[in-house]
Design a protein around this motif. Structure first.
Motif, PDB file in Angstrom:
ATOM      1  N   ALA A 129       0.840  -1.191   0.000  1.00  0.00           N
ATOM      2  CA  ALA A 129       0.000   0.000   0.000  1.00  0.00           C
ATOM      3  C   ALA A 129       0.873   1.239   0.000  1.00  0.00           C
ATOM      4  N   LEU A 130       0.387   2.283  -0.640  1.00  0.00           N
ATOM      5  CA  LEU A 130       0.938   3.619  -0.489  1.00  0.00           C
ATOM      6  C   LEU A 130      -0.044   4.338   0.411  1.00  0.00           C
ATOM      7  N   ALA A 131       0.413   4.728   1.573  1.00  0.00           N
ATOM      8  CA  ALA A 131      -0.513   5.324   2.531  1.00  0.00           C
ATOM      9  C   ALA A 131       0.262   6.163   3.531  1.00  0.00           C
ATOM     10  N   SER A 132      -0.488   6.840   4.354  1.00  0.00           N
ATOM     11  CA  SER A 132       0.122   7.687   5.379  1.00  0.00           C
ATOM     12  C   SER A 132       0.607   6.837   6.546  1.00  0.00           C
ATOM     13  N   GLU A 133       1.453   7.434   7.358  1.00  0.00           N
ATOM     14  CA  GLU A 133       1.911   6.770   8.575  1.00  0.00           C
ATOM     15  C   GLU A 133       0.729   6.507   9.510  1.00  0.00           C
ATOM     16  N   GLU A 134      -0.238   7.436   9.521  1.00  0.00           N
ATOM     17  CA  GLU A 134      -1.425   7.257  10.341  1.00  0.00           C
ATOM     18  C   GLU A 134      -2.220   6.024   9.908  1.00  0.00           C
ATOM     19  N   ALA A 135      -2.311   5.801   8.601  1.00  0.00           N
ATOM     20  CA  ALA A 135      -3.030   4.619   8.105  1.00  0.00           C
ATOM     21  C   ALA A 135      -2.299   3.343   8.517  1.00  0.00           C
ATOM     22  N   ALA A 136      -0.969   3.358   8.447  1.00  0.00           N
ATOM     23  CA  ALA A 136      -0.190   2.185   8.862  1.00  0.00           C
ATOM     24  C   ALA A 136      -0.434   1.875  10.334  1.00  0.00           C
ATOM     25  N   GLN A 137      -0.483   2.904  11.160  1.00  0.00           N
ATOM     26  CA  GLN A 137      -0.736   2.698  12.585  1.00  0.00           C
ATOM     27  C   GLN A 137      -2.162   2.208  12.812  1.00  0.00           C
ATOM     28  N   PHE A 138      -3.116   2.820  12.125  1.00  0.00           N
ATOM     29  CA  PHE A 138      -4.528   2.452  12.295  1.00  0.00           C
ATOM     30  C   PHE A 138      -4.761   0.989  11.927  1.00  0.00           C
ATOM     31  N   TYR A 139      -4.180   0.550  10.809  1.00  0.00           N
ATOM     32  CA  TYR A 139      -4.395  -0.810  10.321  1.00  0.00           C
ATOM     33  C   TYR A 139      -3.330  -1.800  10.807  1.00  0.00           C
ATOM     34  N   ASN A 140      -2.385  -1.301  11.629  1.00  0.00           N
ATOM     35  CA  ASN A 140      -1.336  -2.148  12.192  1.00  0.00           C
ATOM     36  C   ASN A 140      -0.560  -2.873  11.097  1.00  0.00           C
ATOM     37  N   ILE A 141      -0.062  -2.113  10.132  1.00  0.00           N
ATOM     38  CA  ILE A 141       0.728  -2.695   9.042  1.00  0.00           C
ATOM     39  C   ILE A 141       2.129  -2.094   9.059  1.00  0.00           C
ATOM     40  N   PRO A 142       3.126  -2.876   8.673  1.00  0.00           N
ATOM     41  CA  PRO A 142       4.503  -2.369   8.720  1.00  0.00           C
ATOM     42  C   PRO A 142       4.767  -1.333   7.634  1.00  0.00           C
ATOM     43  N   ILE A 143       5.655  -0.400   7.942  1.00  0.00           N
ATOM     44  CA  ILE A 143       6.090   0.600   6.961  1.00  0.00           C
ATOM     45  C   ILE A 143       7.376   0.090   6.324  1.00  0.00           C
ATOM     46  N   LEU A 144       7.357  -0.072   5.015  1.00  0.00           N
ATOM     47  CA  LEU A 144       8.518  -0.589   4.304  1.00  0.00           C
ATOM     48  C   LEU A 144       9.464   0.528   3.859  1.00  0.00           C
ATOM     49  N   ALA A 145       8.905   1.701   3.529  1.00  0.00           N
ATOM     50  CA  ALA A 145       9.729   2.844   3.094  1.00  0.00           C
ATOM     51  C   ALA A 145       8.978   4.115   3.432  1.00  0.00           C
ATOM     52  N   LYS A 146       9.717   5.117   3.890  1.00  0.00           N
ATOM     53  CA  LYS A 146       9.126   6.412   4.221  1.00  0.00           C
ATOM     54  C   LYS A 146       9.590   7.455   3.211  1.00  0.00           C
ATOM     55  N   TYR A 147       8.822   8.528   3.129  1.00  0.00           N
ATOM     56  CA  TYR A 147       9.180   9.716   2.338  1.00  0.00           C
ATOM     57  C   TYR A 147       9.464   9.373   0.869  1.00  0.00           C
ATOM     58  N   ILE A 148       8.558   8.660   0.246  1.00  0.00           N
ATOM     59  CA  ILE A 148       8.745   8.278  -1.155  1.00  0.00           C
ATOM     60  C   ILE A 148       8.174   9.312  -2.121  1.00  0.00           C
ATOM     61  N   GLU A 149       7.476  10.333  -1.597  1.00  0.00           N
ATOM     62  CA  GLU A 149       6.870  11.348  -2.459  1.00  0.00           C
ATOM     63  C   GLU A 149       7.946  12.247  -3.060  1.00  0.00           C
ATOM     64  N   ASP A 150       7.605  12.852  -4.193  1.00  0.00           N
ATOM     65  CA  ASP A 150       8.526  13.823  -4.797  1.00  0.00           C
ATOM     66  C   ASP A 150       8.074  15.254  -4.531  1.00  0.00           C
ATOM     67  N   ASP A 151       6.933  15.426  -3.877  1.00  0.00           N
ATOM     68  CA  ASP A 151       6.417  16.748  -3.528  1.00  0.00           C
ATOM     69  C   ASP A 151       5.735  16.610  -2.168  1.00  0.00           C
ATOM     70  N   THR A 152       6.352  17.169  -1.146  1.00  0.00           N
ATOM     71  CA  THR A 152       5.844  16.988   0.215  1.00  0.00           C
ATOM     72  C   THR A 152       4.508  17.681   0.463  1.00  0.00           C
ATOM     73  N   SER A 153       4.095  18.584  -0.425  1.00  0.00           N
ATOM     74  CA  SER A 153       2.814  19.271  -0.218  1.00  0.00           C
ATOM     75  C   SER A 153       1.675  18.650  -1.034  1.00  0.00           C
ATOM     76  N   ASN A 154       1.932  17.530  -1.699  1.00  0.00           N
ATOM     77  CA  ASN A 154       0.873  16.947  -2.526  1.00  0.00           C
ATOM     78  C   ASN A 154      -0.191  16.265  -1.688  1.00  0.00           C
ATOM     79  N   THR A 155      -1.357  16.112  -2.274  1.00  0.00           N
ATOM     80  CA  THR A 155      -2.406  15.286  -1.708  1.00  0.00           C
ATOM     81  C   THR A 155      -2.814  14.309  -2.804  1.00  0.00           C
ATOM     82  N   THR A 156      -3.072  13.120  -2.422  1.00  0.00           N
ATOM     83  CA  THR A 156      -3.326  12.070  -3.394  1.00  0.00           C
ATOM     84  C   THR A 156      -4.494  11.216  -2.940  1.00  0.00           C
ATOM     85  N   ARG A 157      -5.269  10.768  -3.895  1.00  0.00           N
ATOM     86  CA  ARG A 157      -6.356   9.835  -3.626  1.00  0.00           C
ATOM     87  C   ARG A 157      -5.813   8.436  -3.884  1.00  0.00           C
TER      88      ARG A 157
END
Length: 139
Positions: A12-40
């Motif tokens: 999944a590509l998701a927020s850190e909050e989603a990983a915590q909510f669903y109790n899933i491991p984070i494999l890589a952080k900060y993969i975005e190329d624009d820190t101000s983007n919003t994505t569906r």
């Protein structure tokens, strides 16, 4: 809520909050190329989802360019009382200066009024691909 993860065939590509909510491991952080983007984000799979009673359907449609094309393609939605919640256009790969429209509508592809609207759109388009129906996101 417990996660239904399968590490061998899921990601999944998701927020850190989603990983915590669903109790899933984070494999890589900060993969975005624009820190101000919003994505569906969408869950993609090959199984058809049963109607939940509060669904959306996404489809892609394209046709040969002509006057009033977009109006002709979306008019069946209004005629069958189907609400369009989003539309985006992208250049078509199959023809120069042609476009594909990605459309979200309220309702499930198994709903009678949605089926009627999509059948009419199919008859007017050169390409109609239903990408899927899914329960609406809850924030």
């Amino acid at each position: 809520m417990q996660s239904q993860q399968s590490p061998t065939n899921s990601a999944a590509l998701a927020s850190e909050e989603a990983a915590q909510f669903y109790n899933i491991p984070i494999l890589a952080k900060y993969i975005e190329d624009d820190t101000s983007n919003t994505t569906r984000f969408l869950v993609i799979g090959n199984k058809k989802i049963a109607p939940s009673g509060d669904d959306k359907t996404t489809f892609m449609v394209s046709a040969n360019d002509r006057p009033g094309l977009l109006n002709q393609l979306i008019e069946p939605l209004s005629a069958h009382n189907v609400t369009m919640s989003r539309i985006e256009s992208r250049p078509a790969k199959h023809t120069m200066w042609g476009y594909c429209f990605y459309i979200d509508i309220m309702g499930h592809q198994d709903d009678v009024k949605v089926q009627k609207a999509l059948n009419e759109i199919h008859n007017r388009a050169s390409l109609l691909k239903i990408l899927g129906s899914y329960p609406q996101a809850r924030y």
